[in-house]
Every structure is written in C-alpha cells, then in structure tokens.
Enzyme design. Structure first.
Site: not given
Length: 633
Positions: A428-429, A432
């Site tokens: 998820h990170e 970004h």
C-alpha cells in the site's frame, strides 16, 4: 497510510489554525492537519470516446516528434496560453507517449495549471488532461516591478501559520536562480535546507496569486507551502509529500503470519528488473540490506540519519534471522523485520517494473543505468520507525529524489506487532510512490492531492495489495480486509471488506457525498477496482505466479491485466483526477493496450458500484449511475 495531500480549499489568514486531525482506526493521517488548505480538483479529461477527441484531427506528422504533436494539441485548446514542456516525457511499454506541460505567466510557472497529452503508438492522440488557468493573466510583470516580499518572510509565515517545528531566527537566503529561487541557511529542525521558488497559484475564484512555494522537509511532513508573495500573510495552499543472496521471509503472496510460514529464498530478484541484483547498484556490491532499489534499516528514534542506522550484515549473504509473532519485544527480531521489509519492497519494485513502472516512467532506483528518467531515488525503508505507531507512511518527491517509507509498530495487540510483517501495508505504501510518479508525470509529485484523487491514492494502494495476496482457490465470492493482522482486528481497518457482494460491501459512487477523509474515499475506489478485476479474471483466468505472463506486452490473465490497466490509467489521467476521469483513463488504457478488448468488463465493474455511463457530479452532489453504454457489451 498516507501520501501527500494538496491543501487549500480557500486562502486562510495565518491566524487561522488547522482543525484537529481527524483520525480513523488504523492507518490514518498524522502530523500537521492540512485539511483546511486543500485545493479542489479542477482538471478535465478528454478521453478517446468523447466527441471532442473524435473531432481532434491531430496525428503525428511523418518525422515529427511526439512532443511537437502534444504542443499542437495544447495550442488548439488554449491558443493564447504560454507554457513550457516538462522534461519528463517518455514512451510507456504499451507504446503510448506521455507529455506533460505547465502553464506560465510572465515566465513564471502557474504551479497547478497542468496539461498532459497521450499519443498512441500509431501517432494518434489518445486523450489529454487539462487544468490550465482560464482567467485573466495579470497585466504587469512582477519580475520587472519586483512586487513581492522577501522569501525569508514567506518561510517564517509558513512555519508560523502551519505550526511547523522549524527555527528560523537566524536564517539567511541564497539566490539560486536570479530572483525566483532561494535556499535558506541557518534553520533548525528540517532534514535539509528549506527552499523557496516564486510561482503563481490558480485559486478557486479563477484568479492568480503570486506566491512563494516554500519547501520544508520535516520528516513526518514534507511540505510545499504556497505563501502569498505580496503580503506574506496568507497561505493559499499546501502540498505534503508524505502520505499518511538468501532471505528468510514470508514469501510473495503471503500477506501476514496467519497465511503461512517463512521460507528461505535464494537470489529472489528478477534480473531484468534489477540488473544489479537487490544488493548492488552498479558501483558497489553490499553485504547488507542495501541496493539499487532500496536501503532498509531500523529507525527506532524516528530520525533521518538512515545511513548510519543498524541494518543486518552477512559476509555470506545469508539474511536468515529468528522471528516469532509472540515475541514480547519487536526489537528482539529487528533483523528479521528489516529483511522482510527489504524483500517485500524489492519484490514489488520488480513486479511493477514488469508491468511498466520502469526508469523512464519515474521508478525508484539509485542507478538508472542509462535507461532514462532520473536516478538517485531509491526508497529509504525504515523498519520499526519510532516516529509513530499504528500507522505507516510514504514520502514521494519528484523523480530524482529518494522516496521514504516509514513502517511502525502496531500496539493494538499484546505483544505488539510489526507492520513490516504485513506485506499489504508495505505494498500500500509503495503504491503511493507509484501513483505519485505516474499521475501528472515523474517530475510533478503534486497530482494525487485533490479531494477525490487523494482518496484514489489510498484506494490504489489497497487494490494492489489485495490483488497481490489472491490465492489459487479464490473466486469472486472471496472477501479480503486491509490491515487486519497488524490491527489485531479481523474486520480490518476499513469500514467494509473488499467484496463483490453488495450486502457485505454496499459502497457506490454516491457514498463519496458523505466521505470525511481520504481513506473512506479510497475504500470506495478500491471496491470498484476489485469488481473490475474479478470481471477480468472471469474472462481471462487468474495467474497465481508471482509474475505475469506477457504476450506482446499484455498480461494473459485477468489479475495482472487489471493491475496493468490501473497503472496505465494513472499515466493517462490528468493531474488530480476525479473518479470519473480516472475511470475513463482506465478505459482508454484498455483501448491502447488491447484495442478495446475489455470495455464491457471494465464498464460493468464500475457501473455495479454506481460509476456507470451517467454518473455525474451535479451541484456538488455525486449521482450514481448503474448504466453501461449501449453497444459495449
């Protein structure tokens, strides 16, 4: 989990303080609350299916550079505008050229006035995005009149107005570019010397404000603050670049310790994606968790001196360390944590590379080895970072500057749990960084910051993490949560699981009307993408291998095809897109990649969740549509 948020719904005087941070369970915003400063999205996206695009007759002339074609498109839409070409244009692995342009006035950038043109492999214009300023350009040239404040005053105004913990009592400024760019010396509290650039900012009332764009890297907030250059008393908007050998690891596809056991893997890198392996950078070979794609270490005090922090070393390159989820102190297994974080981030780098996120597209590598883009931007991977708990963050500046991932300890269980051991959080990170580099081009990290695009930034991360963890026996009836292991809650950290059941997850486009923070909007977007993915899997099957099989650059299965189309859509869409524009960009990605081979499946997935043909934003209210265009299916 968060990325930069573009702020500034209205210009606020410095005496107005930000509201307390609104927090949701689990991965939420932290640090300075920038919500009052968020700028609304104003981009338009002209897709391949619109009448405006069909009437656009531009094709690349024989021998003509695709950049020149892009200029012609812009000039046909804005014949009187002045602009510059951003030096980050490239041709993606799907054959589509991406050109990004920025509007100027009196030779000064209008920082949020962007135009992007997408040209297919045959030289035809596929689509374009447009957020150029349409109001009146000021008559007078501020560089001639020198009608702007001292940049030092802007720095102090940013620190005071936002509550930035920066000491600037003895600051001095050094000019870098005549009278428009400065570096500040003598400050305390920032990771690097702050800078200021003179730029215009388009305001919601369709006027321009001359501003100092002040950059301050404060670790947990990496800010671009637009301070009025005439008065130094008003903040017009803010961008935050932070978004909320052998290796013994949980292998790719296992999301967390509940899904399987650790294994010892030998040389797990993809030599095409990581030509220097994971532990080299073309200049040196390392015997630790350091390489071309990332540098992983512990960071218990939350500081910035990562190079001198602890990381495991092995002369035999055997990164094999004990780990038990029941260990009472996470620090007792820090080497296992660092190794897992290093493995997950590098494996994801290699997968994204295969799907098109390479050097020229702005990926994260120290040495691009002549393959395009800007180097020196590996990811700094901080395990057990001490600057927070129950969270994770990623800082994604423009291409050529390192990304930063902060993985925290989660304290909602006894004993505490380490976020690096949940692959979905790491993915998820990292996503970004992916969406920030692809949307608006590698040189512009300010394009996933709007009200809806900020939510999609969270949704893309959840979607990619969920797609990666699919198992061989999964079907469209399989549901997944996000962050359940780290948060010690089987329901996870989102309001609903990712499911194709409207009973278990009722979210539609219109639910955006009630959203109060970006993760709620992200859940809606990821739910739509989950529907699209399963439609494509039902049509093309599901490849459970860690990498896709490609035929002419197209994944042969539905899972990886959906991931590829989502990524290609990021590169097509305008700066700070809306849900509708991002949907249209994914449809255009399918036009370019498969010659419209999956329009029915994509439309059905979005329409099921209210983002059908007639979905619209009317008078500030989002209206659902469950219709698929006639003739598509």
């Amino acid at each position: 989990m968060r990325l930069l948020s573009l702020a500034g719904a209205m210009a606020l005087p410095l005496c107005v303080l930000a509201h307390p941070t609104h927090r949701t369970r689990g991965i939420a915003r932290r640090g300075i609350d920038l919500t009052p400063y968020r700028l609304p999205g104003n981009a338009e996206y002209t897709s391949s299916r619109t009448s405006a695009m069909r009437s656009l007759l531009f094709e690349r002339a024989d021998g003509e550079d695709y950049v020149e074609t892009a200029k012609k498109v812009l000039q046909s839409v804005h014949p009187d505008a002045t602009f510059r070409v951003i030096d980050d244009h490239y041709v993606g692995d799907n054959g589509v050229a991406h050109v990004h342009l920025l509007q100027t006035a009196h030779g000064i950038d209008i920082d949020n006035a962007n135009f992007n043109v997408n040209i297919d492999k045959n030289g035809k214009v596929l689509s374009y995005g447009n957020s150029f300023f349409s109001g009146k350009i000021p008559d007078s040239d501020p560089l001639t009149k020198r009608s702007f404040s001292d940049p030092v005053e802007a720095l102090k105004a940013a620190a005071t107005g936002l509550g930035i913990p920066l000491t600037a009592d003895d600051v001095t400024s050094e000019g870098l570019d005549g009278t428009t760019s400065y570096t500040f010396k003598g400050t305390k509290g920032a990771l690097s010397d702050p800078t200021a650039d003179l730029v215009y900012l388009a305001k919601p009332d369709n006027t321009l404000a001359l501003t100092w764009r002040v950059e301050t890297d404060m670790n947990s907030n990496w800010l671009l603050t637009y301070v009025d250059a005439e008065t130094a008393e008003t903040i017009h908007g803010v961008v935050d670049y932070i978004s909320d050998a052998t290796y013994q690891v949980y292998p790719w596809g296992l999301n967390d310790p509940t899904e399987g056991s650790r294994q010892i893997l030998e040389d797990p890198w993809d030599s095409k994606a990581s030509e220097f392996t994971w532990i080299g950078d073309g200049k040196a070979k390392y015997k630790t968790t350091r390489g071309n794609n990332g540098i992983a270490q512990s960071n218990p005090d939350g500081g910035d001196d990562y190079l001198n922090n602890h990381r495991p070393e092995s002369s035999s390159l055997k990164f094999v360390y004990p780990y038990s989820p029941n260990a009472t102190s996470p620090s007792s297994y820090i080497d296992a944590s660092i190794t897992q974080l290093f493995y997950t981030a590098n494996t994801y780098h290699d997968l994204l590379y295969t799907l098109g996120f390479n050097e020229k597209a702005g990926n994260f590598e120290a040495n691009n080895n002549g393959a395009g883009g800007k180097g020196n931007d590996f990811v700094i991977l901080n395990a057990q970072d001490g600057s927070g708990t129950n969270n994770a963050m990623f800082g994604s500046p423009p291409d050529g500057r390192p990304g930063r991932m902060y993985m925290f300890i989660w304290t909602e269980s006894n004993p505490p749990r380490d976020g690096s051991m949940e692959a979905g959080i790491v993915i998820h990170e990292y996503t970004h960084g992916l969406s920030s580099r692809l949307t608006g081009g590698p040189a512009n990290a300010r394009c996933v910051d709007g009200e809806e695009s900020g939510g999609m930034g969270e949704g893309w991360g959840d979607f990619m993490a969920t797609a990666v963890r699919l198992k061989s026996g999964d079907t469209r009836q399989t549901d997944y949560t996000m962050g359940a292991w780290a948060a010690n809650d089987p329901k996870g950290i989102r309001d609903y699981p990712y499911s194709t059941s409207m009973t278990k997850n009722p979210l539609t486009y219109a639910h955006l009307n009630n959203v109060t923070e970006v993760h709620e909007g992200g859940t809606i977007w990821a739910s739509m993408l989950y529907e699209v993915m399963w439609n494509l899997i039902d049509k093309h099957g599901k490849n459970d291998a860690p990498k896709p099989d490609l035929k002419d650059g197209v994944p042969t299965d539905g899972k990886y095809l959906s991931m590829k189309l989502v990524m290609d859509g990021m590169a097509l869409q305008p700066c700070n897109p809306s849900f509708i524009q991002a949907r249209d960009a994914i449809l255009d990605a399918d036009v370019a990649l498969t010659k419209s081979g999956n329009q029915c499946e994509i439309w059905k997935g979005f329409a099921k969740r209210g983002l059908g043909e007639r979905a619209a934003l009317k008078n500030g209210i989002r209206v659902d549509s469950f219709d698929v265009p006639k003739g598509v299916c």
